[in-house]
Scaffold this motif. Structure first.
Motif, PDB file in Angstrom:
ATOM      1  N   ALA A 353     -27.805 -12.347 -71.313  1.00 51.79           N
ATOM      2  CA  ALA A 353     -27.314 -13.036 -70.118  1.00 51.79           C
ATOM      3  C   ALA A 353     -28.143 -12.672 -68.888  1.00 51.79           C
ATOM      4  N   LEU A 354     -28.656 -11.441 -68.837  1.00 55.36           N
ATOM      5  CA  LEU A 354     -29.452 -11.002 -67.688  1.00 55.36           C
ATOM      6  C   LEU A 354     -30.734 -11.810 -67.519  1.00 55.36           C
ATOM      7  N   ALA A 355     -31.216 -12.423 -68.581  1.00 59.02           N
ATOM      8  CA  ALA A 355     -32.451 -13.194 -68.500  1.00 59.02           C
ATOM      9  C   ALA A 355     -32.341 -14.325 -67.478  1.00 59.02           C
ATOM     10  N   SER A 356     -31.151 -14.869 -67.320  1.00 59.71           N
ATOM     11  CA  SER A 356     -30.965 -15.961 -66.369  1.00 59.71           C
ATOM     12  C   SER A 356     -30.063 -15.590 -65.202  1.00 59.71           C
ATOM     13  N   LEU A 357     -29.227 -14.581 -65.383  1.00 61.96           N
ATOM     14  CA  LEU A 357     -28.277 -14.198 -64.331  1.00 61.96           C
ATOM     15  C   LEU A 357     -28.723 -12.892 -63.672  1.00 61.96           C
ATOM     16  N   HIS A 358     -29.701 -12.983 -62.774  1.00 59.97           N
ATOM     17  CA  HIS A 358     -30.158 -11.799 -62.039  1.00 59.97           C
ATOM     18  C   HIS A 358     -30.544 -12.164 -60.610  1.00 59.97           C
ATOM     19  N   ASP A 359     -29.868 -13.185 -60.061  1.00 60.40           N
ATOM     20  CA  ASP A 359     -30.182 -13.649 -58.715  1.00 60.40           C
ATOM     21  C   ASP A 359     -29.431 -12.879 -57.638  1.00 60.40           C
ATOM     22  N   ALA A 360     -28.366 -12.191 -58.007  1.00 58.09           N
ATOM     23  CA  ALA A 360     -27.573 -11.438 -57.036  1.00 58.09           C
ATOM     24  C   ALA A 360     -27.451  -9.990 -57.493  1.00 58.09           C
ATOM     25  N   ALA A 361     -27.361  -9.091 -56.528  1.00 57.41           N
ATOM     26  CA  ALA A 361     -27.289  -7.666 -56.859  1.00 57.41           C
ATOM     27  C   ALA A 361     -26.070  -7.351 -57.717  1.00 57.41           C
ATOM     28  N   TRP A 362     -24.938  -8.046 -57.439  1.00 60.46           N
ATOM     29  CA  TRP A 362     -23.725  -7.747 -58.196  1.00 60.46           C
ATOM     30  C   TRP A 362     -23.886  -8.077 -59.673  1.00 60.46           C
ATOM     31  N   GLN A 363     -24.731  -9.067 -59.983  1.00 58.10           N
ATOM     32  CA  GLN A 363     -24.963  -9.409 -61.382  1.00 58.10           C
ATOM     33  C   GLN A 363     -25.667  -8.273 -62.120  1.00 58.10           C
ATOM     34  N   LEU A 364     -26.668  -7.700 -61.471  1.00 57.57           N
ATOM     35  CA  LEU A 364     -27.372  -6.569 -62.080  1.00 57.57           C
ATOM     36  C   LEU A 364     -26.457  -5.354 -62.196  1.00 57.57           C
ATOM     37  N   VAL A 365     -25.664  -5.106 -61.166  1.00 61.64           N
ATOM     38  CA  VAL A 365     -24.752  -3.953 -61.193  1.00 61.64           C
ATOM     39  C   VAL A 365     -23.737  -4.102 -62.322  1.00 61.64           C
ATOM     40  N   LEU A 366     -23.138  -5.282 -62.423  1.00 60.01           N
ATOM     41  CA  LEU A 366     -22.141  -5.519 -63.475  1.00 60.01           C
ATOM     42  C   LEU A 366     -22.772  -5.408 -64.861  1.00 60.01           C
TER      43      LEU A 366
END
Length: 464
Positions: A353-366
């Motif tokens: 999922a990180l391959a496409s969902l890394h536009d916001a800091a909260w996404q990386l943190v989660l």
């Protein structure tokens, strides 16, 4: 066959707390590098390849030391060997704190790598001094507090490095390790050494150590690029020759370092393979996420400082701490295979999922938090089940093999991540392309998912 000289003294919460406190201090020292890696690269004037080398040097030493520590702990007593190792770790912390350049810092990291041997030695002590039913929980507590030290390290690394200097971020945890080692030495009862007329299989120790070092360094050289095909083939031949020689020595030794029959059981080899695959994925994520946070905010990154990166990684570290206790308890109630399967599914899905969902800091943190929890729960379940699945006299070497496998997997994962970023770096801007991060996360997720194929063959039972 080794025979224990006398029944060990049962220990209570105070002694377990002392072991856990030492694990906390060790985890702190180990964790200061990850959030401050971009700062170290700039301060020392080095690139991604050298930065990854700092990240993995401690892990390489740990891969060599852990099986030796486990074997010596089985033979001479866990407490005695633990104190010696902590002396080496303290020396390494002092070298790192005083390091004026990359070579001295790497030397300090080499010595600090002895801390990896503390985990199998702690498992020896809890196995000897606790009833069987409490061993899995104690293993989870010690493992969780080691991860808890990572929380402290993540929090203090950036503020100390930016407020004082990078030297103090190594010095402060080292002082804590010296103090807690003295506490453990006083509170933990001596565990009697095993009586045996056989000698330590030093040739097997040397060959295994050389194999592990050649594997990791060879992999680093290959992923670093620039090697001709003939050199790559030579590296492969050297590693294969060392591994073959080690197996041949172990098969003929009267008292081998590792009983190869133990490795052939589904519970043991399955645990090693699952640990390797999940650690590869975790190692890639552990290297990639801070690098993504560090990329300039003018592009696709966030331009985060070392302090910011440390704060972003705090939830993941808290999750790792909680996973230590949860993993041991869950393995006891639901069985290791169920826990490991759930962890592998969450890890693989999150990485992809990180391959496409890394536009916001909260996404990386989660995502980093989910990965940390899932991988840590699985690791504790594997360690706890292995600690009780083998004979008591093999506890140290069996658990150390899992620790080594995890260390090697994380080291190789970091190198894979660094190699992909290096290959996707723009020579003009010096920044990796966003697609390089996406590719890395997908590869990491696929690797973690492969562990599900192995979990099916692992045995459910453990020995009392």
């Amino acid at each position: 066959m080794a025979v224990t000289l006398e029944s060990p003294v049962r220990i209570g919460k105070l002694a377990i707390g002392a072991l856990g406190t030492l694990a906390l201090a060790l985890g702190t020292l180990q964790a200061v590098v990850e959030p401050s890696l971009p700062l170290l690269q700039r301060d020392l004037g080095i690139g991604n390849a050298e930065g990854a080398l700092i990240f993995v040097t401690l892990l390489i030493t740990g891969a060599v030391v852990a099986p030796i520590a486990g074997k010596l702990g089985d033979r001479y007593g866990g407490k005695r060997v633990l104190v010696v190792l902590m002396t080496v770790v303290s020396a390494g912390g002092l070298f790192s704190s005083l390091a004026p350049n990359l070579p001295v810092l790497l030397l300090g990291q080499v010595l600090q790598g002895a801390m990896v041997g503390a985990l199998p030695l702690s498992f020896i002590l809890v196995r000897k001094h606790l009833p069987p039913g409490q061993t899995q929980v104690a293993v989870g507590i010690v493992s969780g507090l080691f991860t808890g030290g990572s929380l402290v390290g993540m929090l203090i690394a950036g503020p100390i490095a930016e407020g004082l200097s990078r030297h103090w971020m190594f010095a402060i945890p080292t002082i804590a390790i010296i103090a807690t080692t003295l506490i453990v030495s006083r509170l933990m009862p001596d565990d009697p050494p095993a009586e045996s007329d056989s000698r330590i299989d030093w040739l097997g120790v040397i060959l295994l150590s050389c194999t592990l070092v050649a594997l990791v360094l060879g992999f680093m050289a290959v992923t670093g690029g620039g090697l001709p095909p003939l050199a790559v083939g030579a590296v492969t031949v050297v590693v294969a020759a060392l591994a073959t020689g080690w197996v041949a020595v172990e098969r003929r030794a009267s008292s081998p370092m590792v009983d190869l029959r133990m490795l052939t059981t589904p519970a043991m080899w399955g645990s090693c393979v699952v640990t390797l695959l999940m650690s590869l994925g975790f190692g890639m994520a552990a290297y990639l996420v801070p690098q993504l946070f560090d990329v300039s905010a003018e592009g696709y990154g966030f331009g985060a400082s070392s302090t910011d990166i440390g704060l972003f990684l705090v939830p993941a570290t808290i999750a790792g701490v909680a996973a230590g206790a949860v993993g041991g308890i869950a393995a006891r109630h639901f069985g290791p295979r169920a826990v490991i399967t759930a962890g592998a599914i969450v890890t693989a899905a999150t990485l992809i999922a990180l391959a496409s969902l890394h536009d916001a800091a909260w996404q990386l943190v989660l995502a980093r938090t989910l990965i940390a929890f899932a991988v840590s729960v699985s690791a504790v379940a594997l360690l706890a089940s292995t600690a009780t699945a083998v004979a008591a006299e093999d506890t140290g070497i069996a658990t150390s093999l899992l620790v080594v496998t995890r260390v090697v997997g994380i080291a190789l994962g970091a190198q894979i991540g660094a190699a992909i970023l290096g290959a996707g770096t723009d020579p003009v801007s010096g920044l990796p392309a966003e697609s390089a991060f996406a590719t890395s996360f997908v590869i990491a997720g696929v690797i973690a998912a492969l562990s599900l194929l192995v979990v099916r063959v692992m045995k459910k039972g453990t020995r009392a």
